[in-house]
Structures are given as C-alpha cells and as structure tokens.
Design a protein around this motif. Structure first.
Motif, PDB file in Angstrom:
ATOM      1  N   ILE A 155       0.857  -1.189   0.000  1.00  0.00           N
ATOM      2  CA  ILE A 155       0.000   0.000   0.000  1.00  0.00           C
ATOM      3  C   ILE A 155       0.892   1.238   0.000  1.00  0.00           C
ATOM      4  CG2 ILE A 155      -1.888   1.221   1.120  1.00  0.00           C
ATOM      5  CD1 ILE A 155      -2.617  -1.560   0.081  1.00  0.00           C
ATOM      6  N   PRO A 282     -10.442  -2.807  -5.828  1.00  0.00           N
ATOM      7  CA  PRO A 282     -10.287  -3.460  -4.522  1.00  0.00           C
ATOM      8  C   PRO A 282     -11.211  -4.668  -4.378  1.00  0.00           C
ATOM      9  CG  PRO A 282     -10.418  -1.071  -4.270  1.00  0.00           C
ATOM     10  CD  PRO A 282     -10.752  -1.369  -5.694  1.00  0.00           C
ATOM     11  N   GLU A 333      -5.968  -4.223  -3.079  1.00  0.00           N
ATOM     12  CA  GLU A 333      -6.470  -3.234  -2.132  1.00  0.00           C
ATOM     13  C   GLU A 333      -6.273  -1.829  -2.684  1.00  0.00           C
ATOM     14  OE1 GLU A 333      -5.299  -3.915   2.078  1.00  0.00           O
ATOM     15  OE2 GLU A 333      -4.093  -5.554   1.248  1.00  0.00           O
ATOM     16  N   GLU A 334      -7.103  -0.917  -2.211  1.00  0.00           N
ATOM     17  CA  GLU A 334      -6.948   0.481  -2.572  1.00  0.00           C
ATOM     18  C   GLU A 334      -5.560   0.960  -2.120  1.00  0.00           C
ATOM     19  OE1 GLU A 334      -9.149   4.818  -1.809  1.00  0.00           O
ATOM     20  OE2 GLU A 334     -10.031   2.950  -1.032  1.00  0.00           O
TER      21      GLU A 334
END
Length: 376
Positions: A155, A282, A333-334
């Motif tokens: 991330i 996501p 995922e974002e």
C-alpha cells in the motif's frame, strides 16, 4: 533535503502488521526492505553489497516496534546513509575484518532484543549469518518477515506515488526521444544505450531493461549487434529508478510505417490490455485478474502462455507482490500500484496503475499508446 519516515513508510500498517505477527523488531537486510525503511537507495558498487547475501560489507536496519531504528553499516557504506537516511542512530563495524552478523548481534543485544521475537528475511539471510545470530543470541526467537513486509510495502504512500510518477516520466521521455531516431541499420545495443543514457541524464540513478527486434528470437539474451530493418517491431521492457523507486513501462514501436496487419494486431492486444486494466479494483484477487487475461486472449483465438500478466512495484526491485499470476489468492487493495503487462509476442504494453476506490489511475500517461509509435 531528507524525506521523513511519514513520507515513504506506511507507518500505521507497519505497526499493525508487527502487532498481528507478535514481532518486537524487524531486521532489514534485503535491498527492497532496507531501502523502504531507510528512505534512500544505495547506488553503484554499494548497491551490490545490499544485493549479495554473502557480502563482507553488509548493511542492516533494525526497526523496533517501540523506540528508534538503527542502521548497522561498515565504515565505507555509513557516510551516505548518515547523509541521506532519516535514521539517526548508527553502529559501525570494519568491513573485511569484523563479520557483519557479529555487529548485528551486538546491536540487537544493546537494543534489549536478545530475548525478543525478531523478524528476518528467511529467504535472504544466509545459513552462516543465522548460525552466528543463534550462537550469540540463543534466547532470541527468529521468525520470517517476508509476508509481513510484502503486505506493508504493497500500500503506497503519497510520497511513494510521487516518486513512481517521476520515474515514469523519466522513462517515457527517454522512449519518446530515442524511438524517433531509429532507422534501418541501427543496432539493438545502440538504441538500448541511448535509452539508458537518457534516463541517467534525466535523473535516474539506475536503469535496466530489454529491447529486441521482432526478428530476434532471444529477447532476454542482452542487447547485441542485431541490426534493425524496415518493418521490424520493437519490443521493450524497462525500469528507471528515481530515488529508489521505479518508473516501469513497456512501449511498442515499428521501424518505418506500421503495416495494416501490425496495426490490427497491436489494436487487438491494446484493447485487451485496457479492458483488463479496468478490472483492477479493490477486493479482486490477483489470480482472478490473471484468469481474466487468459479468457480475453482466448476470445480472440490467441493463447496466453506467459506465467505473469503484471505485478506490484516498489522500491529497489520492481517486481513485488501481489503478482498477477495463476491462482494467486492475494486480494487487491486500494492504494496498491500494479504494473500490468499482458503481452503476446512483441506487442508489449505496460503501465503503472494506482488502484482506487472507483477504478485504476494511470501513473505513466506521457507516452500515448493508442497507436504503435512509427520510427520515421
């Protein structure tokens, strides 16, 4: 001006992952984790000592769950780290005389971690170093940090995204500048040297990659004296690192004007590429994206046999998890950045895409991939 840890480290995610794993500290030895936690990238010769597991001049970074991190470095590697890293505490040893793992053991003891749970890169730390650590710190519990750190690095922070965008701009500018110079009679090595040189001039500290003519059937054999001819398609796959972070794109070109068939083939692959990129949202697994690639190519009668269709990117080494590969259960995922590259033969388009809540954002938009670049 030094960056801060807040700029480039996902500190909240790091703390949460350490807590979930019951880890008191992380030891970073591999280049991708050392660079991530130290906030700078070693260049040139010093970089090789971060890559080589048996280096007599190894560097380590100890990141405790509580307290300040420390870097263990030999006296040759220390000055650059002291200048560029946000880490303020250093323990020095003499390379070629003292063993790096002995110095690490002493630091861990000094930091009160002799009987703690400490995470190491078990796929990177050598058996010899592990033996030294177990002998010097028999009460310390050694666990693997690989999955933990992969999840942290996946991330991206705004600071990381800014570096990725800058690296992408350096690389696309090099493609645009030197594709325009290709003519029949130019060697592969001449174009490769020009692209790499342009990236270095543009601010990349390290650039690598491949290019080859569609008539050259050995694409990863190193750029050679192979000579381009009119009508050749040019495949590329390059990485230009800026402050440790990669611009990573692949661009297509044809020597002269593309034929109608080349244009048709390119557009088929371009449309599949773009339609798959839209699936980067996501909650989808990396394996599902790979299967989507195979299905889209099957629909047009083209088998997709590559073991990879894309991958995450990050500092030091451009291919990181999640890998867009068969049956990979990792969930997108974002905030992840994925370099997508589903290619067949010499039609290799690749861009970096930031996964957002409502879809992907293109980080490398300076080179228009609507059509093949014509080297005329």
């Amino acid at each position: 001006m030094k960056s801060s840890a807040n700029d480039l480290i996902n500190l909240d995610r790091l703390a949460a992952q350490m807590d979930a794993a019951g880890v008191d500290a992380i030891v970073a030895r591999a280049g991708l984790n050392f660079t991530y936690l130290a906030g700078f990238a070693y260049p040139g010769t010093l970089a090789r000592h971060v890559d080589l597991a048996d280096s007599p001049r190894a560097v380590y970074l100890v990141w405790p769950r509580q307290g300040e991190p420390r870097i263990i470095a030999n006296t040759i590697a220390a000055p650059l780290a002291q200048r560029d890293s946000w880490v303020a505490h250093f323990d020095l040893y003499e390379g070629y005389t003292e063993k790096p793992a002995e110095a690490l053991a002493q630091t861990l003891k000094t930091m009160g971690l002799a009987d703690a749970t400490v995470a190491f890169e078990c796929d990177y730390v050598s058996m010899a170093d592990g033996a030294i650590l177990r002998a010097r710190l028999p009460q310390m519990r050694m666990v693997d940090s690989t999955d933990l750190m992969e999840r942290v690095r996946a991330i991206k922070t705004p600071g990381e995204i800014a570096r990725l965008k800058h690296g992408a701009r350096i690389l696309d500018n090099a493609f645009l500048a030197h594709f325009a110079t290709v003519r029949p009679g130019m060697r592969e090595r001449d174009l490769h040297a020009a692209i790499v040189g342009e990236c270095i001039i543009g601010g990349s500290e390290f650039t690598h990659g491949i290019l080859n003519s569609s008539r050259n059937t050995m694409p990863y054999g190193g750029e050679s004296d192979f000579v381009f001819e009119a009508g050749d398609a040019i495949r590329t796959d390059y990485v230009a690192y800026f402050n440790g972070y990669p611009g990573h794109q692949s661009r297509c070109a044809v020597v002269g004007e593309p034929t109608a068939e080349q244009t048709r083939e390119y557009r088929v692959i371009r449309d599949i590429y773009r339609s798959v990129n839209e699936q980067l949202v996501p909650g989808v697994t990396a394996g599902a994206i790979y299967q989507c690639v195979k299905d889209r190519f099957a629909e047009v009668g083209m088998p997709y046999n590559s073991i990879l269709a894309g991958h995450s990117v990050g500092c030091w080494w451009h291919q990181q998890e999640p890998m867009i590969s068969r049956d990979n259960a990792r969930v997108l995922e974002e905030g992840m950045v994925i370099a997508m590259e589903p290619f067949v033969n010499h039609w290799h388009i690749q861009d970096m895409l930031l996964i957002g809540r409502d879809g992907p954002e293109l980080l490398s938009p300076d080179f228009n991939t609507d059509d093949i670049f014509a080297c005329v």
